[in-house]
Design a protein around this motif. Structure first.
Motif, PDB file in Angstrom:
ATOM      1  N   ASN A   1       0.818  -1.211   0.000  1.00 26.94           N
ATOM      2  CA  ASN A   1       0.000   0.000   0.000  1.00 26.94           C
ATOM      3  C   ASN A   1       0.855   1.267   0.000  1.00 26.94           C
ATOM      4  OD1 ASN A   1      -2.445  -1.559   0.273  1.00 26.94           O
ATOM      5  ND2 ASN A   1      -1.949  -1.786   2.441  1.00 26.94           N
TER       6      ASN A   1
ATOM      7  N   SER B   1      -6.166  -1.902   1.225  1.00 24.63           N
ATOM      8  CA  SER B   1      -6.536  -0.523   1.550  1.00 24.63           C
ATOM      9  C   SER B   1      -5.770   0.403   0.626  1.00 24.63           C
ATOM     10  CB  SER B   1      -6.250  -0.194   3.013  1.00 24.63           C
ATOM     11  OG  SER B   1      -4.862  -0.161   3.253  1.00 24.63           O
TER      12      SER B   1
ATOM     13  N   TRP C   1     -11.169  -1.497   1.334  1.00 19.71           N
ATOM     14  CA  TRP C   1     -11.527  -0.812   2.567  1.00 19.71           C
ATOM     15  C   TRP C   1     -10.631   0.408   2.724  1.00 19.71           C
ATOM     16  CZ3 TRP C   1     -10.973  -6.232   2.768  1.00 19.71           C
ATOM     17  CH2 TRP C   1     -12.174  -6.930   2.945  1.00 19.71           C
TER      18      TRP C   1
ATOM     19  N   SER D   1      -9.467   1.545   5.530  1.00 18.26           N
ATOM     20  CA  SER D   1      -8.431   1.150   6.491  1.00 18.26           C
ATOM     21  C   SER D   1      -8.958  -0.004   7.326  1.00 18.26           C
ATOM     22  CB  SER D   1      -8.043   2.309   7.406  1.00 18.26           C
ATOM     23  OG  SER D   1      -9.148   2.686   8.205  1.00 18.26           O
ATOM     24  N   THR D   2      -8.059  -0.853   7.788  1.00 13.37           N
ATOM     25  CA  THR D   2      -8.433  -1.971   8.638  1.00 13.37           C
ATOM     26  C   THR D   2      -7.160  -2.645   9.134  1.00 13.37           C
ATOM     27  OG1 THR D   2      -9.829  -3.935   8.818  1.00 13.37           O
ATOM     28  CG2 THR D   2      -8.538  -3.717   6.821  1.00 13.37           C
TER      29      THR D   2
END
Length: 284
Positions: free
Chosen positions: A62, A108, A114, A116-117
């Motif tokens: 990411n 992400s 998503w 964020s996670t």
């Protein structure tokens, strides 16, 4: 298993003595893959040998450095290893036969699914041709297509982040997912197809690991705070008995012959034969 410190038999020609290994699980006992918690690599280990083989993983995901590998799953059926990057979430897929990184899945960021996670555990469900993830987010469970890694479904629990699952287990037929909520003292039973909750079972809080026996008859649960192993009838979902083994039980691994337990006191091996005798005594 989760190993906080290696046993004395740790191979001397590795840096393992100073590493912390988080959760690893395997569908076969012939080869084990670990990942140092803080770093970006795998370590391949064949039980009975005296060394590790280090496998470098990409140092960034990411667009950011890899900070924590929380869990590793060795899928012997497909010859793949899945390593979950917890912070800066994503999945590294390693091809065991070709000895190469097959894919890096970013979950992400600009191309993620998503915003964020945090990912805890990644496990395949072959009956559904899927990968299941447990995460620290308002959607604690998610299902991805095993080939495209596209989102197929996700749970939508009203309890949100309080339902963090450090581990989960599939029923022997793959139709259900059993996930202990780390903060709530509840074992959730999900329909694997819809990810809807179909049953709740009261358990000790901070139950951090769950495994079915290889024959599917029993379900084992590790209680971190009590240091106990809880044994449930896998079909009736009723507790048979429990026993103390060591403080701060972190993780379990089941094989055809043994139940392995990792905790503050080290790694313990219990024969299935001895467990069978105890279970029969409690039933009688």
């Amino acid at each position: 298993l989760m190993i906080r410190r290696p046993p004395r038999s740790t191979p001397s020609n590795s840096s393992a003595a100073s590493d912390v290994y988080k959760r690893q699980s395997s569908s076969c006992p012939e080869k084990i893959f670990f990942a140092p918690w803080h770093g970006s690599s795998l370590r391949e280990y064949i039980p009975g040998t005296s060394h590790f083989r280090e496998i470098k993983l990409p140092s960034r995901i990411n667009g950011k450095p890899v900070r924590e590998i929380f869990s590793v799953f060795h899928d012997c059926t497909r010859g793949l290893v899945y390593a979950a990057s917890n912070i800066n979430p994503g999945i590294f897929v390693y091809d065991v036969n070709k000895q190469e990184i097959k894919r890096v899945v970013e979950l992400s960021g600009k191309d993620g699914i998503w915003p964020s996670t945090h990912i805890f555990v990644v496990k395949p469900n072959h009956s559904r041709k899927s990968l299941f993830l447990s995460m620290y987010t308002e959607y604690p469970l998610a299902e991805l297509d095993e080939k495209t890694f596209r989102l197929k479904s996700r749970s939508d629990c009203t309890w949100k982040v309080r339902n963090a699952f450090f581990d989960f287990a599939f029923s022997p037929d793959g139709k259900f997912v059993y996930a202990p909520a780390i903060f709530r003292g509840i074992l959730f039973k999900f329909d694997a197809r819809t990810l809807e909750v179909v049953k709740r079972i009261k358990i000790p809080p901070h139950s951090r690991s769950i495994k079915f026996s290889t024959d599917g008859k029993y379900l084992f649960l590790a209680s971190y705070l009590d240091g106990e192993i809880l044994v449930y009838d896998g079909l009736r979902e009723r507790k048979v008995f429990s026993f103390y083994i060591t403080p701060r039980v972190e993780a379990l691994q089941t094989t055809k012959k043994y139940l392995y337990v990792a905790g503050a006191g080290g790694i313990f091996r219990i024969s299935n034969k001895a467990l069978g005798i105890l279970i029969r005594e409690r039933k009688d």
